[in-house]
Design an enzyme around this catalytic site. Structure first.
Site, PDB file in Angstrom:
ATOM      1  N   GLY A  67      -3.046   1.791  13.844  1.00 20.40           N
ATOM      2  CA  GLY A  67      -2.476   2.337  12.738  1.00 20.40           C
ATOM      3  C   GLY A  67      -1.216   3.290  12.784  1.00 20.40           C
ATOM      4  N   PHE A  77      -3.597   6.667  13.719  1.00 24.15           N
ATOM      5  CA  PHE A  77      -4.416   6.753  14.912  1.00 24.15           C
ATOM      6  C   PHE A  77      -4.480   5.440  15.439  1.00 24.15           C
ATOM      7  CE2 PHE A  77      -5.625   9.845  11.638  1.00 24.15           C
ATOM      8  CZ  PHE A  77      -5.757  11.078  12.561  1.00 24.15           C
ATOM      9  N   ILE A  78      -4.989   5.336  16.824  1.00 23.10           N
ATOM     10  CA  ILE A  78      -5.212   4.013  17.474  1.00 23.10           C
ATOM     11  C   ILE A  78      -6.900   3.858  17.565  1.00 23.10           C
ATOM     12  CG2 ILE A  78      -5.254   2.587  19.412  1.00 23.10           C
ATOM     13  CD1 ILE A  78      -2.794   4.158  20.337  1.00 23.10           C
ATOM     14  N   GLY A 117       1.490  -6.754   6.423  1.00 26.49           N
ATOM     15  CA  GLY A 117       1.041  -5.889   7.385  1.00 26.49           C
ATOM     16  C   GLY A 117      -0.114  -6.593   7.854  1.00 26.49           C
ATOM     17  N   ASP A 150      -2.554  -5.346   9.506  1.00 24.14           N
ATOM     18  CA  ASP A 150      -3.773  -4.790   9.593  1.00 24.14           C
ATOM     19  C   ASP A 150      -4.409  -5.613   8.384  1.00 24.14           C
ATOM     20  OD1 ASP A 150      -1.779  -3.476   8.235  1.00 24.14           O
ATOM     21  OD2 ASP A 150      -2.768  -1.669   8.170  1.00 24.14           O
ATOM     22  N   ARG A 151      -3.275  -5.665   7.354  1.00 24.59           N
ATOM     23  CA  ARG A 151      -3.920  -6.209   5.822  1.00 24.59           C
ATOM     24  C   ARG A 151      -4.284  -7.649   5.995  1.00 24.59           C
ATOM     25  NH1 ARG A 151       0.651  -5.284   1.780  1.00 24.59           N
ATOM     26  NH2 ARG A 151      -0.765  -6.601   0.553  1.00 24.59           N
ATOM     27  N   ASP A 185      -8.389  -0.669   1.986  1.00 25.67           N
ATOM     28  CA  ASP A 185      -8.446  -0.037   3.229  1.00 25.67           C
ATOM     29  C   ASP A 185      -7.965   1.605   2.908  1.00 25.67           C
ATOM     30  OD1 ASP A 185      -7.611   0.854   5.675  1.00 25.67           O
ATOM     31  OD2 ASP A 185      -7.101  -1.254   6.536  1.00 25.67           O
ATOM     32  N   THR A 239      -6.970  26.491  -4.643  1.00 24.60           N
ATOM     33  CA  THR A 239      -6.133  25.401  -4.427  1.00 24.60           C
ATOM     34  C   THR A 239      -6.713  24.318  -3.764  1.00 24.60           C
ATOM     35  OG1 THR A 239      -4.303  27.135  -4.577  1.00 24.60           O
ATOM     36  CG2 THR A 239      -3.845  25.171  -3.442  1.00 24.60           C
TER      37      THR A 239
HETATM   38  N1  LIG Z   1     -13.159   9.941  13.259  1.00 25.87           N
HETATM   39  C1  LIG Z   1     -11.918  10.141  12.548  1.00 25.87           C
HETATM   40  N2  LIG Z   1     -10.780   9.954  13.235  1.00 25.87           N
HETATM   41  C2  LIG Z   1      -9.731  10.195  12.725  1.00 25.87           C
HETATM   42  N3  LIG Z   1      -9.389  10.008  11.476  1.00 25.87           N
HETATM   43  C3  LIG Z   1     -10.757   9.994  10.457  1.00 25.87           C
HETATM   44  C4  LIG Z   1     -12.074  10.044  11.237  1.00 25.87           C
HETATM   45  N4  LIG Z   1     -12.864   9.809  10.142  1.00 25.87           N
HETATM   46  C5  LIG Z   1     -12.224   9.849   9.140  1.00 25.87           C
HETATM   47  N5  LIG Z   1     -10.868   9.899   9.419  1.00 25.87           N
HETATM   48  C6  LIG Z   1      -9.754   9.883   8.298  1.00 25.87           C
HETATM   49  O1  LIG Z   1      -9.291   8.497   8.377  1.00 25.87           O
HETATM   50  C7  LIG Z   1      -7.996   8.817   7.727  1.00 25.87           C
HETATM   51  C8  LIG Z   1      -7.086   7.840   8.713  1.00 25.87           C
HETATM   52  O2  LIG Z   1      -7.481   6.508   8.474  1.00 25.87           O
HETATM   53  P1  LIG Z   1      -7.184   5.179   9.569  1.00 25.87           P
HETATM   54  O3  LIG Z   1      -7.497   5.815  11.057  1.00 25.87           O
HETATM   55  O4  LIG Z   1      -7.969   4.124   8.723  1.00 25.87           O
HETATM   56  O5  LIG Z   1      -5.921   5.415   9.413  1.00 25.87           O
HETATM   57  P2  LIG Z   1      -4.517   4.447  10.227  1.00 25.87           P
HETATM   58  O6  LIG Z   1      -5.106   3.249  10.891  1.00 25.87           O
HETATM   59  O7  LIG Z   1      -3.798   5.476  11.194  1.00 25.87           O
HETATM   60  O8  LIG Z   1      -3.380   4.274   9.120  1.00 25.87           O
HETATM   61  P3  LIG Z   1      -3.132   2.793   8.362  1.00 25.87           P
HETATM   62  O9  LIG Z   1      -4.150   1.980   8.443  1.00 25.87           O
HETATM   63  O10 LIG Z   1      -2.555   2.972   6.914  1.00 25.87           O
HETATM   64  O11 LIG Z   1      -1.915   2.547   9.038  1.00 25.87           O
HETATM   65  C9  LIG Z   1      -7.517  10.158   7.858  1.00 25.87           C
HETATM   66  O12 LIG Z   1      -7.521  10.593   6.542  1.00 25.87           O
HETATM   67  C10 LIG Z   1      -8.579  10.936   8.400  1.00 25.87           C
HETATM   68  O13 LIG Z   1      -8.868  12.058   7.968  1.00 25.87           O
HETATM   69  C1  LIG Z   2       1.179  -0.592   4.501  1.00 26.92           C
HETATM   70  C2  LIG Z   2       0.811  -0.216   6.017  1.00 26.92           C
HETATM   71  C3  LIG Z   2       1.567   0.568   6.516  1.00 26.92           C
HETATM   72  C4  LIG Z   2      -0.686  -0.042   6.155  1.00 26.92           C
HETATM   73  O1  LIG Z   2      -1.085   0.257   7.570  1.00 26.92           O
HETATM   74  C5  LIG Z   2       0.909  -1.693   6.868  1.00 26.92           C
HETATM   75  O2  LIG Z   2       0.075  -2.671   6.488  1.00 26.92           O
HETATM   76  C6  LIG Z   2       2.310  -2.028   6.939  1.00 26.92           C
HETATM   77  O3  LIG Z   2       3.209  -1.684   7.579  1.00 26.92           O
HETATM   78  N1  LIG Z   2       2.634  -3.203   6.205  1.00 26.92           N
HETATM   79  C7  LIG Z   2       4.196  -3.917   6.083  1.00 26.92           C
HETATM   80  C8  LIG Z   2       4.504  -3.804   4.634  1.00 26.92           C
HETATM   81  C9  LIG Z   2       3.576  -4.679   3.863  1.00 26.92           C
HETATM   82  O4  LIG Z   2       2.537  -5.074   4.040  1.00 26.92           O
HETATM   83  O5  LIG Z   2       3.935  -5.311   2.734  1.00 26.92           O
HETATM   84  K   LIG Z   3      -4.973   0.302  10.214  1.00 31.71           K
END
Ligand SMILES: Nc1ncnc2c1ncn2[C@@H]1O[C@H](COP(=O)(O)OP(=O)(O)OP(=O)(O)O)[C@@H](O)[C@H]1O
Ligand SMILES: CC(C)(CO)[C@@H](O)C(=O)NCCC(=O)O
Ligand SMILES: [K+]
Length: 249
Positions: A8, A11-12, A100, A102-103, A122, A181
């Site tokens: 992502g 994170f991975i 994307g 992931d989507r 998601d 806050t």
């Molecule tokens: N164990 C965990 N480790 C990391 N992040 C976590 C964890 N549990 C919950 N979160 C929360 O999940 C969110 C990140 O989600 P996720 O890992 O799905 O994102 P991502 O894959 O990096 O992003 P995206 O899918 O949008 O590219 C953060 O807000 C984080 O605080």
């Molecule tokens: C929207 C994110 C950043 C979510 O991880 C990813 O799916 C992405 O980079 N998508 C490309 C743009 C799109 O889905 O239209």
């Molecule tokens: K992701």
């Protein structure tokens, strides 16, 4: 054993499964390529035969991680690629390569699990929703800032919003109007995410009545659960789609 990676924006997510029966022998979330290699190498009796990956990172970041995996574990990395149609799902973007990955994999996984119309929401760095009709047609979706981005925009662009991670976590024990806050911001952002989820569900209902399944995934899915009481929380939904897109034997 197969190494599965969901790269992502922040994170991975990784896990190691047995090829024969897909049982999981380890997994976790890391914030860098180096931490990933260390975590995977730390698994006892590791013997990888393959690796599959979905990445929403740049080409350069993705290929450098592939090279690192290959050098560290001696396996080729199979990276999921955009396609117009797979497993009965048709990509709904005008330019299917722009959706994307992931989507796309979340939509594939959801339609496979539900076998009927579905809405996938998601909650990661970004929040996104995708609609798949009963006939497998992906209708498109929505993208907006997720919890980490909303929070950091407020912290960055205001002078007086400042708080630490520990108080942020404590603030989420309730969603009552904030009296500090940290409570006001954290709870306000959660309500934004819940509003996003409710609006998508309303939209699905307008199209499909009650004949659809809602899937919640991503790290922040638990924050939204109460806004979508009938949703299935499937943290590994992207991995379900990844296994479909990158079969390995
Ligand atoms: N164990 C965990 N480790 C990391 N992040 C976590 C964890 N549990 C919950 N979160 C929360 O999940 C969110 C990140 O989600 P996720 O890992 O799905 O994102 P991502 O894959 O990096 O992003 P995206 O899918 O949008 O590219 C953060 O807000 C984080 O605080
Ligand atoms: C929207 C994110 C950043 C979510 O991880 C990813 O799916 C992405 O980079 N998508 C490309 C743009 C799109 O889905 O239209
Ligand atoms: K992701």
């Amino acid at each position: 054993m197969i190494l599965e990676l969901d790269c992502g924006n922040s994170f991975i997510k990784w896990r190691v499964i047995h090829a024969a029966d897909a049982t999981i022998s380890g997994g976790g979330i890391v914030d860098s390529d180096q931490a990933l290699v260390a975590a995977v190498a730390g698994l006892s009796s590791l013997s990888l035969t393959g690796c599959r990956m979905v990445s929403v990172r740049s080409e350069e970041e993705t290929s450098s991680l592939c090279a690192l995996i290959q050098a560290s574990f001696g396996v080729e990395v199979n990276v999921a690629q955009p396609v117009q149609e797979m497993a009965g799902v048709r990509n709904g973007y005008d330019d299917y390569q722009r959706l994307g990955m992931d989507r796309w994999l979340g939509a594939l996984g959801a339609y496979h699990l539900a076998g009927r119309a579905c809405l996938v929401i998601d909650f990661g760095t970004a929040a996104k929703a995708d609609f798949v009709a009963a006939n497998g047609e992906h209708l498109g979706g929505y993208i907006c800032p997720g919890m980490p981005l909303m929070r950091s925009q407020l912290r960055t662009h205001t002078r007086r919003i400042r708080y630490d991670d520990a108080s942020a976590e404590r603030a989420l024990n309730s969603l009552a109007p904030g009296r500090s806050t940290v409570e006001a911001v954290e709870r306000g952002c959660v309500l934004m995410l819940q509003g996003f989820a409710r609006t998508q569900i309303e939209q699905a209902r307008a199209m499909w009545g009650e004949d659809f399944t809602v899937f919640l995934t991503g790290g922040d899915a638990p924050l939204v659960q109460e806004a979508a009481p009938k949703a299935r929380i499937v943290p590994d939904l992207v991995f379900v789609g990844l296994a479909m897109a990158c079969p390995l034997n």
